[in-house]
Design an enzyme around this catalytic site. Structure first.
Site, PDB file in Angstrom:
ATOM      1  N   ASP A  37      37.823   1.547  -2.304  1.00  0.00           N
ATOM      2  CA  ASP A  37      38.156   2.081  -3.629  1.00  0.00           C
ATOM      3  C   ASP A  37      36.927   2.702  -4.282  1.00  0.00           C
ATOM      4  OD1 ASP A  37      40.798   1.546  -3.785  1.00  0.00           O
ATOM      5  OD2 ASP A  37      40.605  -0.210  -5.075  1.00  0.00           O
ATOM      6  N   LYS A  59      38.654   8.246  -6.229  1.00  0.00           N
ATOM      7  CA  LYS A  59      38.597   9.575  -6.849  1.00  0.00           C
ATOM      8  C   LYS A  59      37.234  10.223  -6.684  1.00  0.00           C
ATOM      9  CE  LYS A  59      41.876   8.104 -10.300  1.00  0.00           C
ATOM     10  NZ  LYS A  59      41.984   7.467 -11.584  1.00  0.00           N
ATOM     11  N   MET A 176      41.373  -1.208 -18.389  1.00  0.00           N
ATOM     12  CA  MET A 176      41.946   0.153 -18.436  1.00  0.00           C
ATOM     13  C   MET A 176      42.417   0.512 -19.851  1.00  0.00           C
ATOM     14  SD  MET A 176      44.101  -0.017 -14.871  1.00  0.00           S
ATOM     15  CE  MET A 176      44.463  -1.782 -14.913  1.00  0.00           C
TER      16      MET A 176
HETATM   17  N1  SAH Z   1      40.753  -5.478  -9.569  1.00  0.00           N
HETATM   18  C1  SAH Z   1      39.827  -5.043 -10.584  1.00  0.00           C
HETATM   19  C2  SAH Z   1      40.507  -4.271 -11.683  1.00  0.00           C
HETATM   20  C3  SAH Z   1      41.106  -2.959 -11.228  1.00  0.00           C
HETATM   21  S1  SAH Z   1      41.746  -2.010 -12.535  1.00  0.00           S
HETATM   22  C4  SAH Z   1      39.093  -6.263 -11.144  1.00  0.00           C
HETATM   23  O1  SAH Z   1      39.461  -7.403 -10.841  1.00  0.00           O
HETATM   24  O2  SAH Z   1      38.116  -6.068 -11.863  1.00  0.00           O
HETATM   25  C5  SAH Z   1      40.363  -0.987 -12.968  1.00  0.00           C
HETATM   26  C6  SAH Z   1      39.777  -1.428 -14.293  1.00  0.00           C
HETATM   27  O3  SAH Z   1      38.925  -2.547 -14.102  1.00  0.00           O
HETATM   28  C7  SAH Z   1      38.891  -0.405 -14.961  1.00  0.00           C
HETATM   29  O4  SAH Z   1      39.618   0.572 -15.656  1.00  0.00           O
HETATM   30  C8  SAH Z   1      38.108  -1.280 -15.907  1.00  0.00           C
HETATM   31  O5  SAH Z   1      38.896  -1.664 -17.022  1.00  0.00           O
HETATM   32  C9  SAH Z   1      37.892  -2.521 -15.059  1.00  0.00           C
HETATM   33  N2  SAH Z   1      36.597  -2.498 -14.346  1.00  0.00           N
HETATM   34  C10 SAH Z   1      36.382  -2.466 -13.034  1.00  0.00           C
HETATM   35  N3  SAH Z   1      35.071  -2.541 -12.742  1.00  0.00           N
HETATM   36  C11 SAH Z   1      34.431  -2.641 -13.929  1.00  0.00           C
HETATM   37  C12 SAH Z   1      33.070  -2.792 -14.318  1.00  0.00           C
HETATM   38  N4  SAH Z   1      32.082  -2.848 -13.422  1.00  0.00           N
HETATM   39  N5  SAH Z   1      32.790  -2.882 -15.639  1.00  0.00           N
HETATM   40  C13 SAH Z   1      33.763  -2.842 -16.563  1.00  0.00           C
HETATM   41  N6  SAH Z   1      35.065  -2.706 -16.255  1.00  0.00           N
HETATM   42  C14 SAH Z   1      35.400  -2.617 -14.961  1.00  0.00           C
END
Ligand code: SAH
Length: 256
Positions: A37, A59, A176
């Protein structure tokens, strides 16, 4: 640890490779095919064996994200070819990010699936802020919630969420949420006080991490002014008040 013909969904955590589990590292090292991803950092992908095939399905490079159906197909094909497939996902594979759909699809195709936890970004964001999400003086629990609706489906009922956060004393951890922040703020304010503390953490655990502490009433304006953008987590609730105090010290914090 992963076997030929299986798929392991591996949580890559929020970004910092030091936050990977040992199990995740072992799975990444032993994979022959990795589907990665875009929220997974390059340092983590670099742990893969030199001969492994790495396929970016996010992306990157401004391309549109790979359709989910295509990712399913790639995983199934590689597993049937006897590869050790690792599906590397940001955070934890089962917190948003469609890990559930991937598992259902693979199982329906008769492919063995394993799951390796990762630290979800909401937890990493709270820790970066120094905020205990369930500090017992402020919260009885925590709600991980998405700010982004599934295509065509209605998103969360934010008024109901806010009423529950208030009545049951829950901290909200919104994933998100940045692009829909105006509506989220307006709806939450119907049930929560304007001065409710809120923190936004962008790129938690990654270089360029940013933390901003504000109030619910100033949330959307702050996000706009500070140009906060995805990936970011928004934390709402009295537990954030402690971070506001701490924020007056280190320079990388901003109280807006
Ligand atoms: N499975 C992931 C979430 C996927 S959805 C998890 O457990 O974290 C994607 C969202 O995760 C992003 O839009 C953001 O809200 C959050 N996200 C992922 N990585 C991040 C990071 N390093 N810092 C802040 N938000 C993050």
């Amino acid at each position: 640890m992963n076997h030929p013909g299986t798929v392991t969904l591996v949580g890559a955590g929020p970004g910092d490779p030091d936050l990977l589990t040992l199990k995740a590292v072992k799975a990444i090292r032993s994979a022959s095919v990795l589907l990665v991803d875009d929220l997974v950092s390059a340092d983590i992908v670099a742990l893969a064996a030199p001969q492994a095939r790495v396929i970016h399905v996010g992306k990157r490079g401004g391309c549109r994200s790979t359709p989910q159906g295509f990712i399913h197909k790639l995983m199934v094909t590689a597993a049937r070819e006897g590869e050790c497939v690792v599906r590397l996902k940001g955070g934890d594979p089962f917190i948003f990010g469609r890990g559930g759909e991937e598992v259902e699809h693979l199982r329906a195709e008769g492919i063995e699936v394993r799951i390796v936890n990762g630290i979800t970004s909401g937890l990493a964001a709270a820790t970066a802020l120094g905020v205990p999400l369930t500090h017992r003086e402020h919260a009885h629990g925590v709600l991980f919630i998405t700010g982004h609706a599934h295509q065509g489906a209605p998103g969360p009922d934010w008024r109901a969420v806010a009423a529950m956060a208030r009545d049951a004393r829950l901290t909200l951890v919104i994933y998100m949420g940045v692009s829909g922040i105006g509506r989220i703020e307006a709806e939450l304010r119907a049930e929560l006080p304007a001065h409710t503390p809120v923190a936004v953490v962008q790129r938690a655990s990654l270089p360029g991490e940013r933390q901003v502490v504000t109030t619910l009433a100033a949330l959307a304006a702050t996000v706009a002014r500070e140009q906060l953008a995805s990936p970011a987590v928004i934390i709402v609730g009295d537990v954030v008040a402690g971070a506001a105090a701490a924020a007056r010290q280190p320079a990388r914090f901003r109280v807006a």
